[in-house]
Design a protein around this motif. Structure first.
Motif, PDB file in Angstrom:
ATOM      1  N   LEU A 188      16.270 -28.600  14.177  1.00 32.96           N
ATOM      2  CA  LEU A 188      17.633 -29.115  14.065  1.00 32.96           C
ATOM      3  C   LEU A 188      18.630 -28.003  13.777  1.00 32.96           C
ATOM      4  CD1 LEU A 188      16.996 -32.256  11.847  1.00 32.96           C
ATOM      5  CD2 LEU A 188      17.459 -32.210  14.303  1.00 32.96           C
ATOM      6  N   ARG A 189      19.781 -28.082  14.460  1.00 33.66           N
ATOM      7  CA  ARG A 189      20.889 -27.175  14.191  1.00 33.66           C
ATOM      8  C   ARG A 189      22.158 -28.007  14.056  1.00 33.66           C
ATOM      9  NH1 ARG A 189      23.010 -22.774  18.377  1.00 33.66           N
ATOM     10  NH2 ARG A 189      23.897 -24.665  19.248  1.00 33.66           N
ATOM     11  N   GLU A 221      26.435 -28.042  12.321  1.00 33.17           N
ATOM     12  CA  GLU A 221      27.654 -27.257  12.461  1.00 33.17           C
ATOM     13  C   GLU A 221      27.618 -25.960  11.665  1.00 33.17           C
ATOM     14  OE1 GLU A 221      31.150 -29.303  11.126  1.00 33.17           O
ATOM     15  OE2 GLU A 221      30.309 -29.745   9.168  1.00 33.17           O
ATOM     16  N   GLU A 227      25.747 -38.236  21.567  1.00 34.12           N
ATOM     17  CA  GLU A 227      26.344 -37.312  22.526  1.00 34.12           C
ATOM     18  C   GLU A 227      25.206 -36.597  23.227  1.00 34.12           C
ATOM     19  OE1 GLU A 227      28.907 -34.478  20.659  1.00 34.12           O
ATOM     20  OE2 GLU A 227      30.103 -35.999  19.662  1.00 34.12           O
ATOM     21  N   TYR A 228      25.514 -36.002  24.361  1.00 39.42           N
ATOM     22  CA  TYR A 228      24.497 -35.251  25.076  1.00 39.42           C
ATOM     23  C   TYR A 228      23.990 -34.102  24.199  1.00 39.42           C
ATOM     24  CZ  TYR A 228      22.122 -32.452  28.544  1.00 39.42           C
ATOM     25  OH  TYR A 228      21.168 -31.741  29.220  1.00 39.42           O
ATOM     26  N   GLY A 229      22.687 -34.083  23.943  1.00 38.50           N
ATOM     27  CA  GLY A 229      22.078 -33.004  23.173  1.00 38.50           C
ATOM     28  C   GLY A 229      22.328 -33.077  21.679  1.00 38.50           C
ATOM     29  N   ARG A 230      22.954 -34.162  21.198  1.00 39.25           N
ATOM     30  CA  ARG A 230      23.251 -34.287  19.762  1.00 39.25           C
ATOM     31  C   ARG A 230      22.787 -35.646  19.265  1.00 39.25           C
ATOM     32  NH1 ARG A 230      26.981 -30.143  18.044  1.00 39.25           N
ATOM     33  NH2 ARG A 230      27.493 -31.454  16.274  1.00 39.25           N
ATOM     34  N   LEU A 265      25.885 -34.627  12.839  1.00 37.07           N
ATOM     35  CA  LEU A 265      25.352 -34.541  14.200  1.00 37.07           C
ATOM     36  C   LEU A 265      24.501 -33.288  14.311  1.00 37.07           C
ATOM     37  CD1 LEU A 265      28.248 -35.583  16.584  1.00 37.07           C
ATOM     38  CD2 LEU A 265      26.067 -36.719  16.233  1.00 37.07           C
ATOM     39  N   TRP A 266      23.355 -33.442  14.917  1.00 40.72           N
ATOM     40  CA  TRP A 266      22.384 -32.340  15.010  1.00 40.72           C
ATOM     41  C   TRP A 266      22.024 -32.090  16.460  1.00 40.72           C
ATOM     42  CZ3 TRP A 266      21.985 -30.175  10.432  1.00 40.72           C
ATOM     43  CH2 TRP A 266      22.315 -30.949   9.320  1.00 40.72           C
ATOM     44  N   GLU A 267      21.988 -30.815  16.808  1.00 36.23           N
ATOM     45  CA  GLU A 267      21.471 -30.450  18.125  1.00 36.23           C
ATOM     46  C   GLU A 267      19.955 -30.427  18.020  1.00 36.23           C
ATOM     47  OE1 GLU A 267      23.241 -26.913  19.696  1.00 36.23           O
ATOM     48  OE2 GLU A 267      25.236 -27.536  19.078  1.00 36.23           O
ATOM     49  N   HIS A 268      19.320 -30.918  19.052  1.00 36.43           N
ATOM     50  CA  HIS A 268      17.849 -31.003  19.034  1.00 36.43           C
ATOM     51  C   HIS A 268      17.264 -30.308  20.222  1.00 36.43           C
ATOM     52  CE1 HIS A 268      17.990 -34.258  22.041  1.00 36.43           C
ATOM     53  NE2 HIS A 268      19.114 -34.566  21.414  1.00 36.43           N
TER      54      HIS A 268
END
Length: 160
Positions: A54-55, A57, A123-126, A157-160
């Motif tokens: 997870l990444r 902000e 959201e796309y990718g989040r 919100l996390w990018e995965h």
């Protein structure tokens, strides 16, 4: 074309005609239902995604060096395991212990039994991750991963 409504362990799909997608008796999917019932609810399962990185902000999520908590502002990342459980996920750390949210809202990594987490792809990718307590995971100002967010926003919100 479809809006996803997040219902905890299940999801509902609403088509652009305003009606819910349902399963007909012959197995066909059709956007014909006016109301939400059992036939309009589906299980969303990630296929071939046994790991989680997870990444947010402020940086990557990784273990805090001297405690059982997680940091949400690191330049490096840790890899966690995902285990599917009837519409929810259990998150396991490298120490073979499970994530959970403590009474004070801290996300901890030393649980003996799994706690449910729900993924909401907004959201796309989040992804927003909702804990069993009904609150979202977020990175606080000090860089600690917390399970006390009331809504999905930039901090949750996390990018995965």
């Amino acid at each position: 074309m479809l809006d996803i409504e997040w219902l905890g362990r299940r999801v509902a799909l609403r088509a652009n005609n305003g009606k819910y997608v349902c399963t007909k008796k012959n197995g066909q999917l059709a956007a014909v239902s006016e109301s939400l019932g059992e036939d309009e609810q589906f299980v969303l399962k990630l296929i071939n995604r046994p790991i989680l990185v997870l990444r947010g902000e402020n940086g990557f999520v990784c273990h805090h060096k001297n405690s059982n908590t997680l940091d949400a502002s690191r330049s490096g990342y840790d890899i966690f395991s995902l285990l599917f459980s009837d519409g929810a996920y259990h998150i396991k750390s490298v120490n073979e212990k499970f994530w959970y949210v403590s009474g004070s809202g801290l996300v901890c990594t030393d649980g003996d039994k799994p706690e449910d987490f729900f993924f909401e792809f907004v959201e796309y990718g989040r992804v927003g991750i909702k804990a069993q307590n009904g609150k979202y995971l977020r990175g606080d100002q000090g860089g600690t991963l917390m399970g006390d967010g009331f809504s999905v926003d930039a901090s949750s919100l996390w990018e995965h």
